[in-house]
Design a protein around this motif. Sequence first.
Motif, PDB file in Angstrom:
ATOM      1  N   ARG A   1       2.115  14.221   2.541  1.00  0.00           N
ATOM      2  CA  ARG A   1       3.403  14.823   2.078  1.00  0.00           C
ATOM      3  C   ARG A   1       4.247  15.217   3.010  1.00  0.00           C
ATOM      4  NH1 ARG A   1       2.345  14.549  -3.584  1.00  0.00           N
ATOM      5  NH2 ARG A   1       0.203  14.059  -4.027  1.00  0.00           N
TER       6      ARG A   1
ATOM      7  N   ARG B   1      -1.692  10.252  -0.198  1.00  0.00           N
ATOM      8  CA  ARG B   1      -0.394   9.896   0.449  1.00  0.00           C
ATOM      9  C   ARG B   1      -0.075  11.223   1.371  1.00  0.00           C
ATOM     10  NH1 ARG B   1       3.942  10.348  -4.209  1.00  0.00           N
ATOM     11  NH2 ARG B   1       3.011  11.879  -5.500  1.00  0.00           N
TER      12      ARG B   1
ATOM     13  N   HIS C   1       0.835  -1.310   0.026  1.00  0.00           N
ATOM     14  CA  HIS C   1       0.209  -0.042   0.159  1.00  0.00           C
ATOM     15  C   HIS C   1       0.812   1.330  -0.083  1.00  0.00           C
ATOM     16  CE1 HIS C   1      -2.911  -2.814   1.636  1.00  0.00           C
ATOM     17  NE2 HIS C   1      -3.755  -2.190   1.040  1.00  0.00           N
ATOM     18  N   ASN C   2       2.159   1.086   0.133  1.00  0.00           N
ATOM     19  CA  ASN C   2       3.179   2.084   0.390  1.00  0.00           C
ATOM     20  C   ASN C   2       3.547   2.875  -0.959  1.00  0.00           C
ATOM     21  OD1 ASN C   2       5.424   3.765   1.093  1.00  0.00           O
ATOM     22  ND2 ASN C   2       5.705   2.744   3.074  1.00  0.00           N
ATOM     23  N   LEU C   3       3.050   3.859  -1.282  1.00  0.00           N
ATOM     24  CA  LEU C   3       3.346   4.492  -2.513  1.00  0.00           C
ATOM     25  C   LEU C   3       4.717   5.076  -2.713  1.00  0.00           C
ATOM     26  CD1 LEU C   3      -0.070   6.577  -3.118  1.00  0.00           C
ATOM     27  CD2 LEU C   3       0.772   4.330  -4.376  1.00  0.00           C
TER      28      LEU C   3
END
Length: 329
Positions: free
Chosen positions: A260, A258, A213-215
Amino acid sequence: MSTPLLEVDQLRITLPGPSGPVEVLHGLSFTLAQGQSLGLIGESGCGKSLTALAVMGLLPEGATRSGRLLFEGQVLEADDEAQWSRLRGARIGMVFQEPMSALNPLHPIGRQIGEGLRWHRGHSAAAARTEALRLLERVRLPQAARRLDAYPHELSGGQRQRVLLAIALACGPQLLIADEPTTALDATVQREVLDLIDELVKESRMALLLISHNLALMAQRVEKLMVMYAGQVVEQGPTERLFATPRHPYTCGLFAARPRWGQSRDMPLATIPGRVPAPGERPAGCAFAERCDRARADCRAGPPAERTLGSVGHALRCLHPVGIDQGAA
């Protein structure tokens, strides 16, 4: 042109449901060559882990598969367990999502690492133990010699994940599948585990299928990205291109959500309204239409066909992509 290491062609998976069989993967197709890395992203329930289990021949009981899977040009039959047993652990390794579930609590980790070596390589118990120690040192488990006889519950989460990686690498596979390999690990340990996977993949020129799931992780770790939604790939292409110019509204929604760097704690994260449709609830048209602010009547009329953008392998399934005029290719 060389034969791809892994070929997935129109993969469909059907699971039993309360009212009958339900298709949960809808015609996935992709290839992966030796030394290449591919990432799968999407919300929970989109079919990422099921795709990995299909590639490993570990589908749930009652599942049926159609479409073709080929490994090194060899067709993998869904019901040929002997064929899968020769591949799993030997040619295809997998780091599972939850180490405490994947490891056997009743056996020390040295024995669990050595099991594949005894099965696939014919090692004696002593030779398997020696190699298990070498593997634990290779994945940088602290005090490896002392921990050969440790049980999973005696290790931390990061240490257990290193043990799973040692098991996956024991027989020198050509393909490594990592399904959420940093779940529940703190940021420092996550980076250590991922750096280790990168190093080992490059060292052995393995192909890597990474699910997360971690972009931010995907941006740094894989060459190509596939975005999955409701059991189907909705956008795919080179990672750098997708991060620079995402076109599918779902991909744009994921990227917008996500955190920033430098973002104020008081500023809420963007969200995608609604939820992924459950198996059996998939609409006739675009599966994302009910959550999409760009959806129109034609989105609900039928499933969108895949379209290619440019000549760099960027493709998506959307009638009204972000940043593209109607009718543009």
